[in-house]
Every structure is written in C-alpha cells, then in structure tokens.
Write a protein that holds these residues in place. Sequence first.
Motif, PDB file in Angstrom:
ATOM      1  N   VAL A 270      -3.451  -5.999  10.469  1.00 26.64           N
ATOM      2  CA  VAL A 270      -4.611  -6.868  10.407  1.00 26.64           C
ATOM      3  C   VAL A 270      -4.801  -7.329   8.967  1.00 26.64           C
ATOM      4  N   ARG A 271      -5.192  -8.564   8.815  1.00 28.41           N
ATOM      5  CA  ARG A 271      -5.370  -9.139   7.479  1.00 28.41           C
ATOM      6  C   ARG A 271      -6.711  -8.691   6.903  1.00 28.41           C
ATOM      7  N   MET A 272      -6.771  -7.389   6.578  1.00 30.01           N
ATOM      8  CA  MET A 272      -7.993  -6.832   5.997  1.00 30.01           C
ATOM      9  C   MET A 272      -7.610  -5.785   4.953  1.00 30.01           C
ATOM     10  N   LYS A 273      -8.534  -5.532   4.045  1.00 28.30           N
ATOM     11  CA  LYS A 273      -8.317  -4.563   2.973  1.00 28.30           C
ATOM     12  C   LYS A 273      -9.615  -3.799   2.743  1.00 28.30           C
ATOM     13  N   PRO A 274      -9.567  -2.463   2.821  1.00 29.78           N
ATOM     14  CA  PRO A 274      -8.433  -1.636   3.216  1.00 29.78           C
ATOM     15  C   PRO A 274      -8.268  -1.636   4.732  1.00 29.78           C
ATOM     16  N   GLY A 275      -7.080  -1.237   5.193  1.00 29.39           N
ATOM     17  CA  GLY A 275      -6.902  -1.072   6.622  1.00 29.39           C
ATOM     18  C   GLY A 275      -5.880  -1.959   7.279  1.00 29.39           C
ATOM     19  N   LYS A 276      -4.906  -2.480   6.527  1.00 30.79           N
ATOM     20  CA  LYS A 276      -3.924  -3.390   7.123  1.00 30.79           C
ATOM     21  C   LYS A 276      -3.128  -2.757   8.277  1.00 30.79           C
ATOM     22  N   ARG A 335     -11.199 -11.631  -5.737  1.00 30.76           N
ATOM     23  CA  ARG A 335     -10.421 -12.521  -4.868  1.00 30.76           C
ATOM     24  C   ARG A 335      -9.241 -11.748  -4.321  1.00 30.76           C
ATOM     25  N   ASP A 336      -8.953 -11.929  -3.044  1.00 27.85           N
ATOM     26  CA  ASP A 336      -7.821 -11.253  -2.423  1.00 27.85           C
ATOM     27  C   ASP A 336      -7.272 -12.130  -1.314  1.00 27.85           C
ATOM     28  N   ASP A 337      -6.004 -11.916  -0.947  1.00 27.99           N
ATOM     29  CA  ASP A 337      -5.425 -12.710   0.139  1.00 27.99           C
ATOM     30  C   ASP A 337      -5.728 -12.124   1.512  1.00 27.99           C
ATOM     31  N   ALA A 339      -9.124 -10.342   3.947  1.00 28.26           N
ATOM     32  CA  ALA A 339     -10.561 -10.086   4.012  1.00 28.26           C
ATOM     33  C   ALA A 339     -10.796  -8.684   3.472  1.00 28.26           C
ATOM     34  N   GLU A 340     -11.636  -8.575   2.447  1.00 30.60           N
ATOM     35  CA  GLU A 340     -11.837  -7.284   1.785  1.00 30.60           C
ATOM     36  C   GLU A 340     -13.187  -6.702   2.190  1.00 30.60           C
ATOM     37  N   PHE A 341     -13.165  -5.449   2.614  1.00 27.30           N
ATOM     38  CA  PHE A 341     -14.384  -4.738   2.994  1.00 27.30           C
ATOM     39  C   PHE A 341     -14.686  -3.727   1.899  1.00 27.30           C
ATOM     40  N   VAL A 342     -15.598  -4.101   1.015  1.00 24.54           N
ATOM     41  CA  VAL A 342     -15.897  -3.267  -0.148  1.00 24.54           C
ATOM     42  C   VAL A 342     -17.097  -2.380   0.148  1.00 24.54           C
ATOM     43  N   ARG A 343     -17.093  -1.189  -0.442  1.00 21.84           N
ATOM     44  CA  ARG A 343     -18.200  -0.253  -0.259  1.00 21.84           C
ATOM     45  C   ARG A 343     -19.346  -0.641  -1.185  1.00 21.84           C
ATOM     46  N   VAL A 344     -20.521  -0.780  -0.588  1.00 24.50           N
ATOM     47  CA  VAL A 344     -21.687  -1.233  -1.334  1.00 24.50           C
ATOM     48  C   VAL A 344     -22.898  -0.386  -0.961  1.00 24.50           C
ATOM     49  N   GLN A 345     -23.909  -0.496  -1.798  1.00 27.40           N
ATOM     50  CA  GLN A 345     -25.189   0.158  -1.538  1.00 27.40           C
ATOM     51  C   GLN A 345     -26.272  -0.917  -1.582  1.00 27.40           C
ATOM     52  N   ARG A 346     -27.085  -0.942  -0.535  1.00 29.42           N
ATOM     53  CA  ARG A 346     -28.133  -1.961  -0.468  1.00 29.42           C
ATOM     54  C   ARG A 346     -29.361  -1.519  -1.256  1.00 29.42           C
ATOM     55  N   HIS A 347     -29.913  -2.460  -2.010  1.00 27.91           N
ATOM     56  CA  HIS A 347     -31.162  -2.232  -2.735  1.00 27.91           C
ATOM     57  C   HIS A 347     -32.114  -3.376  -2.420  1.00 27.91           C
ATOM     58  N   PRO A 379     -14.505 -12.863   1.947  1.00 31.58           N
ATOM     59  CA  PRO A 379     -13.517 -13.671   2.676  1.00 31.58           C
ATOM     60  C   PRO A 379     -12.176 -13.739   1.958  1.00 31.58           C
ATOM     61  N   ALA A 380     -11.122 -13.851   2.732  1.00 33.27           N
ATOM     62  CA  ALA A 380      -9.775 -13.964   2.178  1.00 33.27           C
ATOM     63  C   ALA A 380      -9.602 -15.304   1.482  1.00 33.27           C
ATOM     64  N   ASP A 381      -8.839 -15.280   0.398  1.00 33.25           N
ATOM     65  CA  ASP A 381      -8.434 -16.491  -0.324  1.00 33.25           C
ATOM     66  C   ASP A 381      -9.612 -17.265  -0.910  1.00 33.25           C
ATOM     67  N   GLU A 382     -10.734 -16.573  -1.145  1.00 27.21           N
ATOM     68  CA  GLU A 382     -11.885 -17.202  -1.789  1.00 27.21           C
ATOM     69  C   GLU A 382     -12.367 -16.324  -2.936  1.00 27.21           C
ATOM     70  N   THR A 383     -12.768 -16.943  -4.011  1.00 23.48           N
ATOM     71  CA  THR A 383     -13.304 -16.201  -5.139  1.00 23.48           C
ATOM     72  C   THR A 383     -14.781 -15.910  -4.901  1.00 23.48           C
ATOM     73  N   VAL A 384     -15.151 -14.650  -5.021  1.00 19.64           N
ATOM     74  CA  VAL A 384     -16.534 -14.231  -4.849  1.00 19.64           C
ATOM     75  C   VAL A 384     -17.084 -13.854  -6.218  1.00 19.64           C
TER      76      VAL A 384
END
Length: 400
Positions: A270-276, A335-337, A339-347, A379-384
């Motif tokens: 799957v086109r995801m990071k981490p977890g391909k 940016r990554d090629d 879809a990146e699922f990054v660990r975050v904390q909501r405030h 999102p993949a291929d987009e700069t955040v």
Amino acid sequence: MLEFDQAQAQLLDAAGPVAATESLSLRLLAGRVLAEDIVATLDLPPADNSAMDGYAVRHADLAAGTPLPIQQRVYAGEAPQPALPGHATRLFTGSLIPPGADTIIMQEDTREADGHVEVTAAIRPGQHVRKRGEDTTAGKQIVAAGTVLGAGHIALLASQGIAQVRVFRRLRVGVLTTGDELVNPGLPRAEAQIYNSNAPMLATLLEGVGAEVAHVLHARDEEADTREALQTLLRECDLVLSVGGVSVGERDLVKPALEALGATLALWKVRMKPGKPVALAHVDGKPVVSLPGNPVSAFAVFTVLVSPLIRRMQGRTEVRPPVSRLKLRTPAPRRDDRAEFVRVQRHDGEAGGELQLYPHQGSGVMSSLPWCTGLARLPADETVNDGDVVRYYDLRHWLA
C-alpha cells in the motif's frame, strides 16, 4: 502499490458481518453489537407524571389567588384520585398526576399551612408536567441493529421492560507473529534478539475494539511452522492477523505459506508510510491480513486499515469513524511519495485544535505510540508546511 483509499475500501469489503448471534441479558450487553432493531413496546413515560416535588392543580383554580385545600398526597408508585375543583394534590417527582390536574407548582413556590397550600409565584399553565409518550411511543424504533450498546442504550431497553436482546457473536481474531529474532517478554534474550511487542500490542488493540482474541501464536522462520500456525488460526478464528514475514526477504515466509494453503493475494503493498508491506488474502472464505513487522507500522496499519474491517465483521453500522481536519505544527516542510501517517498530539486552544508533531517519526520509535492522540495523514507528493490543514484520525474513535 495500491493507493491508501483503495486499500482501505478493499479491506473493508474483505468480509461481511459474522452471521452467528446470541441472546444476552442486559447485564452482559455492554460493548456488544445489536443484531436486531428494537421497537418500543410502551409509551415513555407511560403516564403523565410530575417533574418536581410540589403540588398538582388545575391552572384555572389559581385565578382567585386564594390558598387551595390539599385533597390528597400521592407518592411515586401510587394511583391518585381524580382532582377535585379548587383543590391541590401534594405529590413528588415521578408521582402520577391526578386526572383533571394540568399544572405542577414546585414546592419552592408555595407555602403550606393548616391543610392548605398558598402559591407565592407566577405559574405557567402545564409547567413541570412530563407528558405520556413525550420521550418515545409504542411502535417507534428506539435502537437500531448495528449499534454498539452502552449504558444509555441499556437504560432505554430496561425502561421498556426488555430483559434480553440478540447481539452478534463476538468476532474471534487470531494473531500470528513470526521471526526467530523475537522472544517473549520475561524470558532471557540473546544479544541478537528483541522482545516481541507486536503480540501484546495487537491483542490489546483487538480487545479495545471489542473483538475476542482467540489465539496469539508465534512461528519460527520455517515455512512448515508458519503454515501450521496459520491452519490453527484459520480453523478457530473469523479473521487472522499475521505480523511480519510478508515482504520480499528470504525469510519472509507468510506469503508462500498462505499460497500453500490455497490462498490468493487480493492486495499487496500500500502506498502509505509507515506500513507499505500490507497483504490481504482469503483462505476458505476467511480473510487473512498481513501487517508489517515493525510495531509502529503495525499500529498505524491496524488503526486506519484493519479496524474498519473489524467493525464491519462485528456487524456495526458505523465502520469508518469521522476524520477531522486540523492545522499541523511542523518545524520543517514535509514531503513524501507515499501518504504519510505521522504521530501527533492534539491541543485545543482559543484558535481551535492544532496537531503537534512528535519530533522523531522513525518507524522504530515506539515511544511515540503512548504519546500520540492520533495520526495525521499527509498527502503523497505534496509539500506540507507549518500551519497547513491535514486529516486527523483520532485514536479515541478509530481504536474503539
């Protein structure tokens, strides 16, 4: 590689709800999934009653402004006599309202003396009266099939006199970890070995979403051992999760073991990071989902790909929890090629919710898991950039 949304949809369609149901009493219903629509058998409240401690009167009798004689005292559970003109009835919260009375005066707005009650405030017609059927009426659906039952649902069922209902049988899930390098916590560890964190993590995640963990097995790096473990799990479980051994290394033996059991891969990578390295297969109609061996990757894949499938197999109506959109705070553009699922904390603050990025996003950084409140999807291929709005998968919903 399959795009993430396609993979999620494909996994979601990998199996339907478990067909078996059972009838359980109210005490055993918490967290179970209702298998039938429930219809009210009676009006609620079943009769007009008082919302306050006070006095029931006919509002027209208050016009004279004189104290009213107290006709009767009615406690909750007692049947009142019809209201006499020009009289008041002393009653309490939940007391039935006497036929003919139409208004409740709470006791704080009265003075009682010598068998009479004097009204000391302006009174609205019909105030503090709970009308029959104002909550629900007989014949109305009150709980729908596919609902995860909680205390509120159980209280509503009990209020209708319903003692037991049919629920779906708990989903039985088996977990298989693989690899000669893994050793169970509590046992001696050789220098080249690591402790198996995937097994207890996945068991806990499964229990958190209401599944029954039927087996947690471990297979050595031998195809026969892997195949035998898979056979045991497939025989006794509705769904099998394997961890590791599904990539392209010489000792990645889950894929050939599944093929030896007659499975065909419906999804791989799957086109995801981490977890391909994610795979989906079916053996005798039962789904087998292979997760990556890295615990952080397995956690992410379970959260966003596997949990919707589990909820579908449990018979739930809501299988994909809502995804919100919040601002991401990041010290540098990302940016990554994939879809990146990054660990975050909501405030949450005056400006609304923001997502703080864990400083180390490596797929081996397990300290990020107890810290994070959710996963942000980039999102993949987009700069955040800092302050950009991204999708947020809240663990309170996605792991429930």
